[in-house]
Design a protein around this motif. Structure first.
Motif, PDB file in Angstrom:
ATOM      1  N   GLY A   1       0.826  -1.198   0.000  1.00  0.00           N
ATOM      2  CA  GLY A   1       0.000   0.000   0.000  1.00  0.00           C
ATOM      3  C   GLY A   1       0.859   1.246   0.000  1.00  0.00           C
ATOM      4  O   GLY A   1       2.102   1.175  -0.047  1.00  0.00           O
ATOM      5  N   VAL A   2       0.221   2.389   0.092  1.00  0.00           N
ATOM      6  CA  VAL A   2       0.957   3.653   0.119  1.00  0.00           C
ATOM      7  C   VAL A   2       1.826   3.740   1.371  1.00  0.00           C
ATOM      8  O   VAL A   2       2.941   4.271   1.333  1.00  0.00           O
ATOM      9  CB  VAL A   2      -0.023   4.840   0.071  1.00  0.00           C
ATOM     10  N   ALA A   3       1.330   3.202   2.475  1.00  0.00           N
ATOM     11  CA  ALA A   3       2.111   3.219   3.708  1.00  0.00           C
ATOM     12  C   ALA A   3       3.434   2.482   3.522  1.00  0.00           C
ATOM     13  O   ALA A   3       4.486   2.927   4.007  1.00  0.00           O
ATOM     14  CB  ALA A   3       1.312   2.575   4.841  1.00  0.00           C
ATOM     15  N   GLU A   4       3.390   1.356   2.802  1.00  0.00           N
ATOM     16  CA  GLU A   4       4.623   0.601   2.536  1.00  0.00           C
ATOM     17  C   GLU A   4       5.549   1.364   1.590  1.00  0.00           C
ATOM     18  O   GLU A   4       6.771   1.309   1.726  1.00  0.00           O
ATOM     19  CB  GLU A   4       4.288  -0.771   1.956  1.00  0.00           C
ATOM     20  N   THR A   5       4.974   2.061   0.621  1.00  0.00           N
ATOM     21  CA  THR A   5       5.796   2.865  -0.283  1.00  0.00           C
ATOM     22  C   THR A   5       6.570   3.915   0.497  1.00  0.00           C
ATOM     23  O   THR A   5       7.775   4.119   0.277  1.00  0.00           O
ATOM     24  CB  THR A   5       4.921   3.561  -1.345  1.00  0.00           C
ATOM     25  N   ILE A   6       5.878   4.593   1.417  1.00  0.00           N
ATOM     26  CA  ILE A   6       6.526   5.626   2.230  1.00  0.00           C
ATOM     27  C   ILE A   6       7.608   5.013   3.113  1.00  0.00           C
ATOM     28  O   ILE A   6       8.717   5.553   3.226  1.00  0.00           O
ATOM     29  CB  ILE A   6       5.472   6.365   3.075  1.00  0.00           C
ATOM     30  N   ASP A   7       7.308   3.878   3.729  1.00  0.00           N
ATOM     31  CA  ASP A   7       8.301   3.199   4.573  1.00  0.00           C
ATOM     32  C   ASP A   7       9.543   2.825   3.765  1.00  0.00           C
ATOM     33  O   ASP A   7      10.681   2.984   4.222  1.00  0.00           O
ATOM     34  CB  ASP A   7       7.698   1.936   5.198  1.00  0.00           C
ATOM     35  N   TRP A   8       9.306   2.297   2.562  1.00  0.00           N
ATOM     36  CA  TRP A   8      10.425   1.844   1.739  1.00  0.00           C
ATOM     37  C   TRP A   8      11.269   3.030   1.278  1.00  0.00           C
ATOM     38  O   TRP A   8      12.506   2.981   1.328  1.00  0.00           O
ATOM     39  CB  TRP A   8       9.906   1.068   0.530  1.00  0.00           C
ATOM     40  N   ALA A   9      10.602   4.089   0.848  1.00  0.00           N
ATOM     41  CA  ALA A   9      11.334   5.283   0.415  1.00  0.00           C
ATOM     42  C   ALA A   9      12.158   5.854   1.571  1.00  0.00           C
ATOM     43  O   ALA A   9      13.312   6.272   1.387  1.00  0.00           O
ATOM     44  CB  ALA A   9      10.364   6.335  -0.118  1.00  0.00           C
ATOM     45  N   THR A  10      11.579   5.839   2.775  1.00  0.00           N
ATOM     46  CA  THR A  10      12.310   6.316   3.951  1.00  0.00           C
ATOM     47  C   THR A  10      13.509   5.437   4.246  1.00  0.00           C
ATOM     48  O   THR A  10      14.611   5.924   4.552  1.00  0.00           O
ATOM     49  CB  THR A  10      11.366   6.359   5.174  1.00  0.00           C
ATOM     50  N   ALA A  11      13.312   4.114   4.148  1.00  0.00           N
ATOM     51  CA  ALA A  11      14.415   3.176   4.392  1.00  0.00           C
ATOM     52  C   ALA A  11      15.555   3.388   3.399  1.00  0.00           C
ATOM     53  O   ALA A  11      16.739   3.359   3.773  1.00  0.00           O
ATOM     54  CB  ALA A  11      13.893   1.741   4.302  1.00  0.00           C
ATOM     55  N   LEU A  12      15.211   3.607   2.143  1.00  0.00           N
ATOM     56  CA  LEU A  12      16.237   3.820   1.121  1.00  0.00           C
ATOM     57  C   LEU A  12      17.030   5.095   1.379  1.00  0.00           C
ATOM     58  O   LEU A  12      18.252   5.132   1.172  1.00  0.00           O
ATOM     59  CB  LEU A  12      15.596   3.860  -0.267  1.00  0.00           C
ATOM     60  N   THR A  13      16.347   6.152   1.829  1.00  0.00           N
ATOM     61  CA  THR A  13      17.072   7.392   2.131  1.00  0.00           C
ATOM     62  C   THR A  13      17.969   7.214   3.354  1.00  0.00           C
ATOM     63  O   THR A  13      19.057   7.796   3.424  1.00  0.00           O
ATOM     64  CB  THR A  13      16.095   8.558   2.370  1.00  0.00           C
ATOM     65  N   GLU A  14      17.520   6.401   4.305  1.00  0.00           N
ATOM     66  CA  GLU A  14      18.354   6.126   5.477  1.00  0.00           C
ATOM     67  C   GLU A  14      19.615   5.359   5.089  1.00  0.00           C
ATOM     68  O   GLU A  14      20.660   5.464   5.748  1.00  0.00           O
ATOM     69  CB  GLU A  14      17.557   5.332   6.519  1.00  0.00           C
ATOM     70  N   LEU A  15      19.512   4.580   4.020  1.00  0.00           N
ATOM     71  CA  LEU A  15      20.667   3.817   3.522  1.00  0.00           C
ATOM     72  C   LEU A  15      21.507   4.634   2.527  1.00  0.00           C
ATOM     73  O   LEU A  15      22.464   4.104   1.943  1.00  0.00           O
ATOM     74  CB  LEU A  15      20.185   2.531   2.841  1.00  0.00           C
ATOM     75  N   ASP A  16      21.129   5.915   2.349  1.00  0.00           N
ATOM     76  CA  ASP A  16      21.833   6.811   1.416  1.00  0.00           C
ATOM     77  C   ASP A  16      21.835   6.271  -0.006  1.00  0.00           C
ATOM     78  O   ASP A  16      22.790   6.497  -0.764  1.00  0.00           O
ATOM     79  CB  ASP A  16      23.280   7.062   1.873  1.00  0.00           C
ATOM     80  N   ALA A  17      20.772   5.553  -0.372  1.00  0.00           N
ATOM     81  CA  ALA A  17      20.677   5.053  -1.751  1.00  0.00           C
ATOM     82  C   ALA A  17      20.420   6.227  -2.694  1.00  0.00           C
ATOM     83  O   ALA A  17      19.630   7.116  -2.391  1.00  0.00           O
ATOM     84  CB  ALA A  17      19.554   4.035  -1.860  1.00  0.00           C
ATOM     85  N   ARG A  18      21.079   6.198  -3.822  1.00  0.00           N
ATOM     86  CA  ARG A  18      20.895   7.242  -4.831  1.00  0.00           C
ATOM     87  C   ARG A  18      20.040   6.750  -5.995  1.00  0.00           C
ATOM     88  O   ARG A  18      19.442   7.537  -6.714  1.00  0.00           O
ATOM     89  CB  ARG A  18      22.255   7.708  -5.348  1.00  0.00           C
ATOM     90  N   ALA A  19      20.016   5.444  -6.174  1.00  0.00           N
ATOM     91  CA  ALA A  19      19.221   4.834  -7.243  1.00  0.00           C
ATOM     92  C   ALA A  19      18.951   3.380  -6.870  1.00  0.00           C
ATOM     93  O   ALA A  19      19.639   2.797  -6.026  1.00  0.00           O
ATOM     94  CB  ALA A  19      19.955   4.916  -8.577  1.00  0.00           C
ATOM     95  N   LEU A  20      17.931   2.812  -7.479  1.00  0.00           N
ATOM     96  CA  LEU A  20      17.599   1.419  -7.207  1.00  0.00           C
ATOM     97  C   LEU A  20      18.586   0.486  -7.892  1.00  0.00           C
ATOM     98  O   LEU A  20      18.965   0.693  -9.038  1.00  0.00           O
ATOM     99  CB  LEU A  20      16.186   1.094  -7.696  1.00  0.00           C
TER     100      LEU A  20
END
Length: 302
Positions: free
Chosen positions: A245-264
């Motif tokens: 859901g949208v909640a999971e999208t937000i969680d995942w996007a937040t997790a990726l920024t915490e990992l300093d990901a620049r691209a998938l």
């Protein structure tokens, strides 16, 4: 918390939702506007995580109203949802009256079944007058409650009142703003739906989901946010037990920024799939070539 009048138009309702980062379709803003104008409960169905509960929170915040939440579950009863008597305090009052030689049973019965001994649960609290105006009553995940409790709600949602046999009928001076949600794990009876306005909350399209991610995940790059949304949108087209859901999208996007990901990349997506998919069978299916293809498609579009 400052009190704000309900929106005066559909456009104003859209602006109200957007002001708190809730990017709704016009059809949802329309039915919400009508529910507020007509003092009717709003019944929202949809998959878990699409933002049904959030609507009540946004209304509470933007209108300056108290939010009263009733979280439904199997076995929910009147004592947990509406009221119960403080039996321990009542028993003490009875013993004190007996010790003092007070034998007027009628007066004693009237005393112990007074408001002083009444424990008010969410539904009863929502019917009380409030200086900031009628509260927002969120009846969350009604499909998890038993049908017997659903039937009890009919009086509350039709007349905005509760009848307590020992005490009398308590009626709201003004109807609360009622949001009822369901994940549709079972069908809700027509009798209850008739008392509400109805809307199906679907997954957002890519454009709205991108706006949501940018609003809820500060600092995420344009490139990564676009790739995240593209990947999630493609993921929902797969035959999973539970799509994100949208909640999971937000969680995942937040997790990726915490990992300093620049691209998938296939590696970083594989390591963080647990933020999107909550069932091991779904995660297992999304491995190897299937994962690599979705990642390639998502990154090639950005």
């Amino acid at each position: 918390m400052s009190v704000t009048a309900p929106p005066a138009s559909v456009d104003a309702t859209l602006e109200l939702l957007t002001s708190r980062g809730y990017f709704a379709e016009r059809s949802l803003a329309t039915v919400l506007f009508l529910a507020l104008r007509m003092n009717r409960p709003l019944f929202l169905e949809g998959e878990a995580g699409v933002g049904k509960t959030e609507i009540a929170k946004v209304l509470s915040s933007t209108l300056g109203r108290r939010l009263i939440r009733l979280q439904c579950y199997e076995g929910l009863d009147v004592a947990s949802a509406v009221y119960e008597w403080n039996s321990s305090a009542q028993m003490i009052a009875i013993r004190l009256a007996e010790a003092a030689g007070d034998t007027d049973r009628g007066q004693l019965s009237s005393d112990i079944f007074s408001e002083h001994y009444l424990i008010k649960r969410p539904l009863l609290q929502a019917l009380e007058p409030n200086v900031s105006g009628p509260p927002v009553l969120l009846i969350d995940e009604l499909d998890r409650a038993d049908e017997a409790f659903e039937a009890y709600l009919l009086e509350v949602l039709s007349d905005f009142q509760v009848t307590i046999p020992e005490f009398g009928t308590i009626k709201a001076p003004a109807p609360p703003i009622v949001i009822v949600t369901s994940n549709r794990t079972r069908e809700i009876h027509d009798a209850l739906k008739r008392r509400c306005l109805y809307h199906w909350v679907d997954y957002p399209n890519a454009q709205r989901e991108l706006a949501i991610v940018k609003s809820r995940v500060p600092g995420i790059s344009e490139k990564l946010s676009a790739q995240v949304v593209s990947f999630v949108q493609a993921l929902r087209e797969q035959d999973f037990y539970k799509s994100p859901g949208v909640a999971e999208t937000i969680d995942w996007a937040t997790a990726l920024t915490e990992l300093d990901a620049r691209a998938l990349t296939a590696e970083v997506v594989g390591d963080t799939l647990g933020a999107l998919l909550k069932y091991q069978d779904d995660i297992t299916r999304m491995q190897g070539d299937a994962l690599a293809k979705l990642v390639k498609d998502a990154t090639s579009e950005s």
